[in-house]
Design a protein around this motif. Sequence first.
Motif, PDB file in Angstrom:
ATOM      1  N   GLY A 158       0.791  -1.463  -0.031  1.00  0.00           N
ATOM      2  CA  GLY A 158      -0.064  -0.052   0.120  1.00  0.00           C
ATOM      3  C   GLY A 158       0.815   1.316   0.004  1.00  0.00           C
ATOM      4  O   GLY A 158       1.968   1.000  -0.015  1.00  0.00           O
ATOM      5  N   LEU A 159       0.441   2.530   0.162  1.00  0.00           N
ATOM      6  CA  LEU A 159       0.905   3.658   0.061  1.00  0.00           C
ATOM      7  C   LEU A 159       2.076   3.745   0.958  1.00  0.00           C
ATOM      8  O   LEU A 159       3.305   4.347   0.445  1.00  0.00           O
ATOM      9  N   LEU A 160       2.075   3.250   2.187  1.00  0.00           N
ATOM     10  CA  LEU A 160       3.298   3.367   3.174  1.00  0.00           C
ATOM     11  C   LEU A 160       4.510   2.387   2.401  1.00  0.00           C
ATOM     12  O   LEU A 160       5.843   2.939   2.833  1.00  0.00           O
ATOM     13  N   THR A 161       4.384   1.316   1.950  1.00  0.00           N
ATOM     14  CA  THR A 161       5.378   0.329   1.788  1.00  0.00           C
ATOM     15  C   THR A 161       5.659   0.468   0.154  1.00  0.00           C
ATOM     16  O   THR A 161       6.517  -0.324  -0.141  1.00  0.00           O
ATOM     17  N   ALA A 187      -8.393  12.800  -0.361  1.00  0.00           N
ATOM     18  CA  ALA A 187      -8.917  12.213   0.956  1.00  0.00           C
ATOM     19  C   ALA A 187      -8.602  13.049   1.916  1.00  0.00           C
ATOM     20  O   ALA A 187      -9.207  13.019   3.078  1.00  0.00           O
ATOM     21  N   PHE A 188      -7.632  13.886   1.696  1.00  0.00           N
ATOM     22  CA  PHE A 188      -7.125  14.575   2.817  1.00  0.00           C
ATOM     23  C   PHE A 188      -7.363  16.241   2.755  1.00  0.00           C
ATOM     24  O   PHE A 188      -6.841  16.899   3.138  1.00  0.00           O
ATOM     25  N   HIS A 189      -8.087  16.502   1.713  1.00  0.00           N
ATOM     26  CA  HIS A 189      -8.195  17.850   1.337  1.00  0.00           C
ATOM     27  C   HIS A 189      -9.185  18.280   2.616  1.00  0.00           C
ATOM     28  O   HIS A 189     -10.016  17.533   3.397  1.00  0.00           O
ATOM     29  N   ASP A 209      -6.027  -1.085   5.135  1.00  0.00           N
ATOM     30  CA  ASP A 209      -5.198  -1.781   6.143  1.00  0.00           C
ATOM     31  C   ASP A 209      -4.163  -0.796   6.487  1.00  0.00           C
ATOM     32  O   ASP A 209      -3.679  -0.804   7.650  1.00  0.00           O
ATOM     33  N   THR A 210      -3.699  -0.105   5.555  1.00  0.00           N
ATOM     34  CA  THR A 210      -2.294   0.784   5.643  1.00  0.00           C
ATOM     35  C   THR A 210      -2.926   1.910   6.575  1.00  0.00           C
ATOM     36  O   THR A 210      -2.123   2.434   7.607  1.00  0.00           O
ATOM     37  N   PHE A 211      -4.270   2.409   6.376  1.00  0.00           N
ATOM     38  CA  PHE A 211      -4.459   3.631   7.367  1.00  0.00           C
ATOM     39  C   PHE A 211      -4.959   3.147   8.645  1.00  0.00           C
ATOM     40  O   PHE A 211      -4.822   3.890   9.611  1.00  0.00           O
ATOM     41  N   PHE A 237      12.189   6.665  13.805  1.00  0.00           N
ATOM     42  CA  PHE A 237      13.024   6.368  12.916  1.00  0.00           C
ATOM     43  C   PHE A 237      12.142   6.106  11.591  1.00  0.00           C
ATOM     44  O   PHE A 237      11.241   5.417  11.654  1.00  0.00           O
ATOM     45  N   ILE A 238      12.912   6.477  10.534  1.00  0.00           N
ATOM     46  CA  ILE A 238      12.228   5.809   9.097  1.00  0.00           C
ATOM     47  C   ILE A 238      13.643   5.229   8.310  1.00  0.00           C
ATOM     48  O   ILE A 238      14.889   5.585   8.757  1.00  0.00           O
ATOM     49  N   SER A 239      13.358   4.727   7.394  1.00  0.00           N
ATOM     50  CA  SER A 239      14.599   3.915   6.655  1.00  0.00           C
ATOM     51  C   SER A 239      14.337   3.927   5.234  1.00  0.00           C
ATOM     52  O   SER A 239      13.216   3.939   4.727  1.00  0.00           O
ATOM     53  N   CYS A 292       4.086  12.588   5.405  1.00  0.00           N
ATOM     54  CA  CYS A 292       2.940  11.917   5.909  1.00  0.00           C
ATOM     55  C   CYS A 292       1.570  12.594   5.265  1.00  0.00           C
ATOM     56  O   CYS A 292       1.378  13.726   5.324  1.00  0.00           O
ATOM     57  N   ILE A 293       0.872  11.616   4.313  1.00  0.00           N
ATOM     58  CA  ILE A 293      -0.321  12.365   3.849  1.00  0.00           C
ATOM     59  C   ILE A 293      -1.268  12.719   4.987  1.00  0.00           C
ATOM     60  O   ILE A 293      -2.271  13.135   4.568  1.00  0.00           O
ATOM     61  N   GLY A 294      -1.271  12.145   6.168  1.00  0.00           N
ATOM     62  CA  GLY A 294      -2.111  12.142   7.249  1.00  0.00           C
ATOM     63  C   GLY A 294      -1.837  13.370   8.198  1.00  0.00           C
ATOM     64  O   GLY A 294      -2.546  13.615   9.285  1.00  0.00           O
ATOM     65  N   GLN A 295      -0.933  14.243   7.952  1.00  0.00           N
ATOM     66  CA  GLN A 295      -0.606  15.026   8.988  1.00  0.00           C
ATOM     67  C   GLN A 295      -1.259  16.106   9.514  1.00  0.00           C
ATOM     68  O   GLN A 295      -1.568  16.488  10.474  1.00  0.00           O
ATOM     69  N   ARG A 296      -2.234  16.745   8.609  1.00  0.00           N
ATOM     70  CA  ARG A 296      -3.319  17.745   8.777  1.00  0.00           C
ATOM     71  C   ARG A 296      -4.220  16.968   9.570  1.00  0.00           C
ATOM     72  O   ARG A 296      -4.705  17.704  10.611  1.00  0.00           O
ATOM     73  N   PHE A 297      -4.692  15.881   9.204  1.00  0.00           N
ATOM     74  CA  PHE A 297      -5.473  15.035  10.011  1.00  0.00           C
ATOM     75  C   PHE A 297      -5.194  14.746  11.448  1.00  0.00           C
ATOM     76  O   PHE A 297      -5.938  14.871  12.347  1.00  0.00           O
ATOM     77  N   ALA A 298      -3.904  14.317  11.603  1.00  0.00           N
ATOM     78  CA  ALA A 298      -3.429  13.971  12.847  1.00  0.00           C
ATOM     79  C   ALA A 298      -3.338  15.231  13.791  1.00  0.00           C
ATOM     80  O   ALA A 298      -3.673  15.316  15.158  1.00  0.00           O
TER      81      ALA A 298
HETATM   82  C1  HEM Z   1       1.051  12.129  15.126  1.00  0.00           C
HETATM   83  C2  HEM Z   1       0.660  11.552  13.974  1.00  0.00           C
HETATM   84  C3  HEM Z   1       1.539  11.094  13.077  1.00  0.00           C
HETATM   85  C4  HEM Z   1       2.744  11.125  12.777  1.00  0.00           C
HETATM   86  C5  HEM Z   1       3.922  11.551  13.679  1.00  0.00           C
HETATM   87  C6  HEM Z   1       2.932  10.423  11.445  1.00  0.00           C
HETATM   88  C7  HEM Z   1       4.316  10.469  10.940  1.00  0.00           C
HETATM   89  C8  HEM Z   1       4.341   9.894   9.542  1.00  0.00           C
HETATM   90  C9  HEM Z   1       6.051   9.662   9.018  1.00  0.00           C
HETATM   91  C10 HEM Z   1       7.362  10.010   9.863  1.00  0.00           C
HETATM   92  C11 HEM Z   1       5.741   9.408   7.698  1.00  0.00           C
HETATM   93  C12 HEM Z   1       7.013   8.945   6.870  1.00  0.00           C
HETATM   94  C13 HEM Z   1       7.118   7.261   6.859  1.00  0.00           C
HETATM   95  C14 HEM Z   1       8.275   6.794   6.148  1.00  0.00           C
HETATM   96  O1  HEM Z   1       8.960   7.596   5.412  1.00  0.00           O
HETATM   97  O2  HEM Z   1       8.706   5.703   6.041  1.00  0.00           O
HETATM   98  C15 HEM Z   1       4.343   8.876   7.396  1.00  0.00           C
HETATM   99  C16 HEM Z   1       3.986   8.478   6.311  1.00  0.00           C
HETATM  100  C17 HEM Z   1       2.566   8.193   6.156  1.00  0.00           C
HETATM  101  N1  HEM Z   1       1.632   8.490   7.094  1.00  0.00           N
HETATM  102 FE1  HEM Z   1       1.692   9.359   8.742  1.00  0.00          FE
HETATM  103  N2  HEM Z   1       1.863  10.043  10.720  1.00  0.00           N
HETATM  104  C18 HEM Z   1       0.794  10.186  11.588  1.00  0.00           C
HETATM  105  C19 HEM Z   1      -0.420  10.212  11.310  1.00  0.00           C
HETATM  106  C20 HEM Z   1      -0.942   9.770  10.329  1.00  0.00           C
HETATM  107  C21 HEM Z   1      -2.236   9.596   9.966  1.00  0.00           C
HETATM  108  C22 HEM Z   1      -3.562  10.103  10.975  1.00  0.00           C
HETATM  109  C23 HEM Z   1      -2.536   8.927   8.973  1.00  0.00           C
HETATM  110  C24 HEM Z   1      -3.680   8.557   7.932  1.00  0.00           C
HETATM  111  C25 HEM Z   1      -4.981   8.760   8.284  1.00  0.00           C
HETATM  112  C26 HEM Z   1      -1.187   8.645   8.341  1.00  0.00           C
HETATM  113  C27 HEM Z   1      -0.773   8.297   6.988  1.00  0.00           C
HETATM  114  C28 HEM Z   1       0.304   7.942   6.642  1.00  0.00           C
HETATM  115  C29 HEM Z   1       0.641   7.443   5.315  1.00  0.00           C
HETATM  116  C30 HEM Z   1      -0.207   6.702   4.484  1.00  0.00           C
HETATM  117  C31 HEM Z   1       2.020   7.248   5.098  1.00  0.00           C
HETATM  118  C32 HEM Z   1       2.930   6.949   3.928  1.00  0.00           C
HETATM  119  C33 HEM Z   1       3.080   8.042   2.788  1.00  0.00           C
HETATM  120  C34 HEM Z   1       3.804   7.906   1.520  1.00  0.00           C
HETATM  121  O3  HEM Z   1       4.723   6.862   1.613  1.00  0.00           O
HETATM  122  O4  HEM Z   1       3.314   8.309   0.467  1.00  0.00           O
HETATM  123  N3  HEM Z   1      -0.135   9.265   9.220  1.00  0.00           N
HETATM  124  N4  HEM Z   1       3.912   9.449   8.654  1.00  0.00           N
END
Ligand code: HEM
Length: 481
Positions: A117-120, A136-138, A306-308, A356-358, A427-433
């Motif tokens: 999925g998006l994360l991996t 979806a995060f508009h 599942d990713t979300f 950490f990220i990798s 992070c696509i969800g940062q404004r949501f968070a």
């Molecule tokens: C405090 C809350 C959050 C923190 C600190 C956080 C942090 C991060 C970080 C550091 C990454 C980069 C990961 C990487 O490079 O391996 C990431 C990616 C991502 N985050 Fe978040 N996140 C948070 C909340 C959320 C929320 C609420 C959602 C969804 C509703 C979300 C969805 C995602 C997704 C799908 C990715 C992958 C984006 C991509 O690779 O294009 N995150 N997040």
Amino acid sequence: MLILHLFGVIVIITLTCAFLKWIYDHVRIHYYISKIPGPKGYFLLGNLFDLVHKDERLFRKLRQWGLEFYPIYRAGVCSETSANMVGAEDIEQIISSTQHSSKSEIYRILENWLGTGLLTSAGAKWQHRRKILTPAFHFNILQQFIQVFNGETEKLVETYYKLLEDRQEVSIDVTSTITQFTLCTINETSMGIKLDFHDEENKNYKQAVYEIGQLFLERLLRPWLWRDIFYYFLTKNGLREKKLVKMLHKYTNKVINEKSKKFEPFEVDRDNCYSRRKNMALLDILLNEKFTNGNIDDEGIREEVDTFMFEELIREEMTHVLGDNFSRPSYEELMELKYTERCIKEILRLYPSVPFISRMLSDDMITKSGYKLPKKTIVNIHIFDLHRSPKFWDNPDKFDPDRFLPENVQKRHPFAYLPFSAGPRNCIGQRFAILEFKAVLCGILKNFKFVEIDTPETMDFIPDIVLRPKRGVLVKIVRRN
Ligand code: HEM
């Protein structure tokens, strides 16, 4: 017969070439990485004796190496060596580039559950999914989520009142209540369903999500378990993970199927980004993409849902106390809470949910600190250490929200603060968070005062994909009269 022989020879040559290429890549990586300073290791074993711990000792060791070898150090176990970055200049080179956006091997351990999925995922697949999911995060969608945040906050406040009974104050470990809150919120906003923990299936789902997190951690720290064939067929944890994933997929598939049956595709208003539809979950957007453009199949939808859901794990540690008196706030009100936002940013600096990220390099590069890193090198980016580096932060352990006043932000290196990463794979969800964080703080702080029992000095963390306290976080909840 001759054809069979020929086929056999071709297979052997191909395997030999692949093996030699593997050896060549590893030797080359080891050669260059050995020039980077780092903790003392042992022949063939590397830093196994330091990295084998899965408790606070490893967490502390990583912090010590980050300071000692700033801005970059090597570390590894057996044949897996990595470059570890703690300096903003080197980190910027990696995460701002589209070239090095592939995730490292470490993320592969999530693939059994999350698929690609998006994360991996990487490359064209990642680009395609990111394009589908960005709307979806508009802010029009985020505005609708506020109702969910407020509803779940009210349930959380009710839980605390129940724990108080008729007392004025009570001391509890808040992690499980906060965890339940984040799980319910992400469930409703992603799949559009409310979780009811009286229901056996939902209870099992929640349990499976936590158990699988533990299994990931154990595997993460043991590179000899990274090979799927060995792990899934020959280890107890691997077999257990398979069972849990089956259960998690069954649950997600059931929700997707039920929703698909009643689903009516809708028109996407690109300017207004879905604004005319009310109460839309991420799943609606994915189903719409399937039914209108055929751009994503059922497997892809499940991967994203599942990713979300997985993201709820990364927010377990949001347990600081801030003051404000809002309840059921609107989107606009939440946006106006500027001081609260600075506090949230400071919390995420000191306690980044993703420590950490990798990445895996897709090409050779020379770091700003002057080291050559060959193609396929695993680069770990230590966000926790970056956020506490005295190079970028005066008095780094001190909680000071004013660090995020615009005039102070301007003076800092733009890559010194990365709770949500940065660049194309941020992070696509940062404004949501941030919105969710503000909403829950408003609800809680209107009703209770939180008094610290655990302090930064008494809290130990254990290494994990998300920041995890060793013994939970003990807080005194005091009723506001
Ligand atoms: C405090 C809350 C959050 C923190 C600190 C956080 C942090 C991060 C970080 C550091 C990454 C980069 C990961 C990487 O490079 O391996 C990431 C990616 C991502 N985050 Fe978040 N996140 C948070 C909340 C959320 C929320 C609420 C959602 C969804 C509703 C979300 C969805 C995602 C997704 C799908 C990715 C992958 C984006 C991509 O690779 O294009 N995150 N997040």
